[in-house]
Motif scaffolding. Structure first.
Motif, PDB file in Angstrom:
ATOM      1  N   GLN A 195       0.814  -1.221   0.000  1.00 26.39           N
ATOM      2  CA  GLN A 195       0.000   0.000   0.000  1.00 26.39           C
ATOM      3  C   GLN A 195       0.847   1.271   0.000  1.00 26.39           C
ATOM      4  N   GLU A 196       2.121   1.172   0.374  1.00 31.62           N
ATOM      5  CA  GLU A 196       2.974   2.359   0.408  1.00 31.62           C
ATOM      6  C   GLU A 196       3.153   2.977  -0.974  1.00 31.62           C
ATOM      7  N   TRP A 197       3.039   2.183  -2.023  1.00 31.10           N
ATOM      8  CA  TRP A 197       3.146   2.714  -3.378  1.00 31.10           C
ATOM      9  C   TRP A 197       2.069   3.768  -3.631  1.00 31.10           C
ATOM     10  N   GLU A 198       0.882   3.526  -3.121  1.00 31.77           N
ATOM     11  CA  GLU A 198      -0.233   4.441  -3.356  1.00 31.77           C
ATOM     12  C   GLU A 198      -0.022   5.790  -2.681  1.00 31.77           C
ATOM     13  N   THR A 199       0.602   5.785  -1.517  1.00 32.29           N
ATOM     14  CA  THR A 199       0.808   7.026  -0.771  1.00 32.29           C
ATOM     15  C   THR A 199       2.082   7.749  -1.182  1.00 32.29           C
ATOM     16  N   HIS A 239      13.583  -1.679  -0.034  1.00 30.46           N
ATOM     17  CA  HIS A 239      12.438  -0.893   0.407  1.00 30.46           C
ATOM     18  C   HIS A 239      12.847   0.558   0.628  1.00 30.46           C
ATOM     19  N   PRO A 240      12.854   1.353  -0.445  1.00 33.23           N
ATOM     20  CA  PRO A 240      13.125   2.781  -0.280  1.00 33.23           C
ATOM     21  C   PRO A 240      11.938   3.486   0.385  1.00 33.23           C
ATOM     22  N   HIS A 241      12.243   4.283   1.410  1.00 34.85           N
ATOM     23  CA  HIS A 241      11.248   5.108   2.105  1.00 34.85           C
ATOM     24  C   HIS A 241      11.542   6.560   1.747  1.00 34.85           C
ATOM     25  N   VAL A 242      10.524   7.278   1.301  1.00 31.39           N
ATOM     26  CA  VAL A 242      10.710   8.644   0.837  1.00 31.39           C
ATOM     27  C   VAL A 242      10.228   9.631   1.888  1.00 31.39           C
TER      28      VAL A 242
END
Length: 182
Positions: A63-67, A89-92
């Motif tokens: 779901q992180e792709w959507e946000t 898992h890159p976190h932006v």
């Protein structure tokens, strides 16, 4: 190139294929590395005892792709795209990207993590809104530290009692922070 930083849903390095994680990947992830106690030693979660744990994890991170908060990617060799051997898992966050990664033991020692992390760091730093890339590892995990160094990151220091690695200790552990900036 303007707007928010995003990753492509799939891409290749010279030897590996990365793509957006999907719920269908849970079984492969479970079999490849999620239940392996050696692989998960320095991660922030315990090895999965049952497939349903991996299914919940994949459902949550996908779901992180959507946000736009994160871009979890499964990794496969170009020669065998059905063989999932890990996840990056890159976190932006505003102005920066933070990386986490895990590879199955079968992929250790082959330069896989270095090749992929180098690609990810260079991709991020080529975007006009990203000024910093960073990652950290437990101080007792020199293999991960070498990956970050080979990807062009510089060790910035030790973060005391920074992160809980529940497979090593019930108390937060010291971690080495690495970064590459532009």
């Amino acid at each position: 190139m303007d707007g928010l930083y995003r990753l492509p849903e799939s891409f290749e390095t010279s030897r590996y294929r990365l793509r957006r994680v999907t719920s269908q990947d849970a079984s492969s992830i479970f079999d490849s590395y999620a239940r392996d106690t050696t692989v998960t030693r320095y991660l922030g979660w315990r090895p999965h005892a049952e497939l349903c744990e991996t299914e919940r994890f994949v459902e949550n991170v996908a779901q992180e792709w959507e946000t736009g908060r994160g871009y979890p990617l499964v990794v496969s060799p170009n020669s065998n795209p059905d063989d999932i051997i890990g996840m990056f898992h890159p976190h932006v966050e505003p102005g920066k990207v933070n990386y986490g990664y895990v590879l199955a033991r079968s992929a250790w020692g082959n330069g896989c993590a270095t090749e992929i992390l180098t690609w990810l760091v260079e991709h991020a730093l080529s975007h006009p809104t990203v000024f910093r890339t960073e990652a950290f590892c437990d101080v007792d995990n020199p293999a991960s530290a070498r990956v970050m160094e080979k990807a062009g990151m510089t060790r910035e220091g030790i973060l005391r009692r920074y992160f809980l690695h529940p497979n090593v200790s019930q108390c937060p552990r010291d971690c080495a922070r690495y970064a590459r900036i532009r």
